[in-house]
Every structure is written in structure tokens, then in C-alpha cells.
Design a protein around this motif. Sequence first.
Motif, mmCIF file in Angstrom:
data_model
loop_
_atom_site.group_PDB
_atom_site.id
_atom_site.type_symbol
_atom_site.label_atom_id
_atom_site.label_comp_id
_atom_site.label_asym_id
_atom_site.label_seq_id
_atom_site.Cartn_x
_atom_site.Cartn_y
_atom_site.Cartn_z
ATOM 1 N N LEU A 50 0.822 -1.206 0.000
ATOM 2 C CA LEU A 50 0.000 0.000 0.000
ATOM 3 C C LEU A 50 0.858 1.259 0.000
ATOM 4 C CD1 LEU A 50 -2.699 -0.820 2.714
ATOM 5 C CD2 LEU A 50 -2.954 -0.928 0.232
ATOM 6 N N TYR A 51 0.390 2.246 -0.744
ATOM 7 C CA TYR A 51 0.935 3.595 -0.676
ATOM 8 C C TYR A 51 0.116 4.332 0.369
ATOM 9 C CZ TYR A 51 1.259 8.550 -1.858
ATOM 10 O OH TYR A 51 1.403 9.909 -1.797
ATOM 11 N N VAL A 52 0.777 5.012 1.281
ATOM 12 C CA VAL A 52 0.095 5.805 2.302
ATOM 13 C C VAL A 52 0.606 7.230 2.168
ATOM 14 C CG1 VAL A 52 -0.364 6.090 4.761
ATOM 15 C CG2 VAL A 52 0.025 3.801 3.827
ATOM 16 N N GLY A 53 -0.279 8.132 1.749
ATOM 17 C CA GLY A 53 0.122 9.504 1.503
ATOM 18 C C GLY A 53 -0.604 10.499 2.379
ATOM 19 N N ASN A 54 -0.207 11.763 2.235
ATOM 20 C CA ASN A 54 -0.746 12.881 3.000
ATOM 21 C C ASN A 54 -0.481 12.711 4.490
ATOM 22 O OD1 ASN A 54 -1.961 15.440 2.997
ATOM 23 N ND2 ASN A 54 -3.955 14.577 3.524
ATOM 24 N N LEU A 55 0.685 12.122 4.800
ATOM 25 C CA LEU A 55 1.048 11.925 6.199
ATOM 26 C C LEU A 55 1.491 13.247 6.823
ATOM 27 C CD1 LEU A 55 3.162 8.649 5.953
ATOM 28 C CD2 LEU A 55 0.906 8.892 6.990
ATOM 29 N N ASP A 56 0.984 13.515 7.997
ATOM 30 C CA ASP A 56 1.449 14.667 8.756
ATOM 31 C C ASP A 56 2.908 14.418 9.131
ATOM 32 O OD1 ASP A 56 1.902 16.094 11.522
ATOM 33 O OD2 ASP A 56 0.166 17.077 10.593
ATOM 34 N N LEU A 57 3.705 15.458 9.140
ATOM 35 C CA LEU A 57 5.129 15.304 9.404
ATOM 36 C C LEU A 57 5.427 14.875 10.839
ATOM 37 C CD1 LEU A 57 6.527 18.344 7.387
ATOM 38 C CD2 LEU A 57 6.168 15.980 6.655
ATOM 39 N N ARG A 58 4.435 14.922 11.710
ATOM 40 C CA ARG A 58 4.620 14.467 13.095
ATOM 41 C C ARG A 58 4.464 12.957 13.230
ATOM 42 N NH1 ARG A 58 0.160 18.223 15.653
ATOM 43 N NH2 ARG A 58 -0.742 17.603 13.666
ATOM 44 N N ILE A 59 3.931 12.280 12.213
ATOM 45 C CA ILE A 59 3.727 10.835 12.288
ATOM 46 C C ILE A 59 5.078 10.130 12.127
ATOM 47 C CG2 ILE A 59 2.675 8.832 11.162
ATOM 48 C CD1 ILE A 59 0.263 10.551 10.551
ATOM 49 N N THR A 60 5.368 9.240 13.055
ATOM 50 C CA THR A 60 6.628 8.487 13.034
ATOM 51 C C THR A 60 6.421 7.122 12.400
ATOM 52 O OG1 THR A 60 6.210 7.473 15.183
ATOM 53 C CG2 THR A 60 7.357 9.619 15.180
ATOM 54 N N GLY A 70 16.643 14.704 6.179
ATOM 55 C CA GLY A 70 16.327 14.063 7.443
ATOM 56 C C GLY A 70 14.882 14.210 7.880
ATOM 57 N N GLU A 71 14.109 15.031 7.176
ATOM 58 C CA GLU A 71 12.692 15.197 7.510
ATOM 59 C C GLU A 71 11.859 14.207 6.692
ATOM 60 O OE1 GLU A 71 11.249 19.221 7.209
ATOM 61 O OE2 GLU A 71 13.100 20.024 8.053
ATOM 62 N N PRO A 72 10.698 13.798 7.227
ATOM 63 C CA PRO A 72 9.827 12.886 6.473
ATOM 64 C C PRO A 72 9.315 13.533 5.194
ATOM 65 C CG PRO A 72 9.014 13.216 8.719
ATOM 66 C CD PRO A 72 10.163 14.142 8.526
ATOM 67 N N ARG A 73 9.089 12.708 4.160
ATOM 68 C CA ARG A 73 8.596 13.226 2.878
ATOM 69 C C ARG A 73 7.072 13.282 2.822
ATOM 70 N NH1 ARG A 73 11.620 10.834 -2.150
ATOM 71 N NH2 ARG A 73 10.402 12.500 -3.076
ATOM 72 N N GLY A 74 6.398 12.680 3.793
ATOM 73 C CA GLY A 74 4.943 12.765 3.841
ATOM 74 C C GLY A 74 4.226 11.574 3.222
ATOM 75 N N PHE A 75 4.992 10.542 2.870
ATOM 76 C CA PHE A 75 4.347 9.319 2.390
ATOM 77 C C PHE A 75 5.201 8.118 2.730
ATOM 78 C CE2 PHE A 75 6.935 10.723 -1.157
ATOM 79 C CZ PHE A 75 7.447 9.565 -1.718
ATOM 80 N N ALA A 76 4.578 6.947 2.659
ATOM 81 C CA ALA A 76 5.256 5.700 3.013
ATOM 82 C C ALA A 76 4.592 4.549 2.267
ATOM 83 C CB ALA A 76 5.177 5.470 4.521
#
Length: 155
Positions: free
Chosen positions: A15-25, A54-60
Amino acid sequence: MDSNRSIDDQSESRLYVGNLDLRITEAALIKLFSPFGKIISEDFLWHTRGPKRGEPRGFAFVQYSNKEEAMLAKEKMHGRLACGRPLIVHLASEKDATGNIEKPSKSSGLTYRAGATIGSSSSGPVNKSAKIAAIKSKLKALEEETSGIKKQRPS
């Protein structure tokens, strides 16, 4: 033939998971998606260079052990709010709703779509010389336009 089938099974359970808030680990992501099945891998993407390094890109990407678990997670998690933002969840093998292959880049300001061509109405790829010719043509038109404006101005 088994290896092809295994690759197909993997793509249908990823699965692609997008629109992640940058606070989500990464841990929070796994916690959110683990109730729907066995997660065999997750790929949390980070900026590797530039000012956001080093910052999240907002998807996983989340890989389940089978397609059914992935489909259940997709159904339950798509649109669900996480840190105030609705998640976008779909099979990694599916294109996003707009059909974009590459997201717009802040530096380039361009979006490339599947099948899109520059300077041509054909659906085939455009070679480098055709792109150059299109740019030269555009520059010439702009020069003519600006010289026409200068001529119209009273001196």
C-alpha cells in the motif's frame, strides 16, 4: 513462474500511504496499520538532501503478508484522519487519482503526466531536438510580441 507470481502478490499487498502529517513516526504508522494484518515491511521515506534533509517526505509504503489484508487496510484507512489530515491509501501499483507519475517539484514548478509530451500533439515521446525547436519557437514568438509592444509605444 513462481517468482512472477510472488512479485504480483507483493505488488497487490503493498500500500501507498500519503498525505502523512510530518509528526507521524514510523512506529505510529505501523501502529495505525497493524490491526488489519501482518505487516511484513514498511518503507517510510525521508528527504535525503537539501534543506529538508532528514525530515519525512509525507508518504510511506506498507507491505502486508497477503492481498486481503492490504485491501482491508485500504478500505478502512483511506480518508481516515491522522493528526488532522485525511490519509490517502491505495495499492502501490495503482496510479494516483490524477494520473501523475511525478509530483510537482518546488524547484522546477513542473508536473509530468503519463503520456504527456512537450511541444507536440502526438502521443509518442518527444526527442531532444523537437524540444529545442519548440523552445526556440516560443522564444521567437515572445521576442516578436515584445518588439511589437515597443513599436506601438509613443517615443
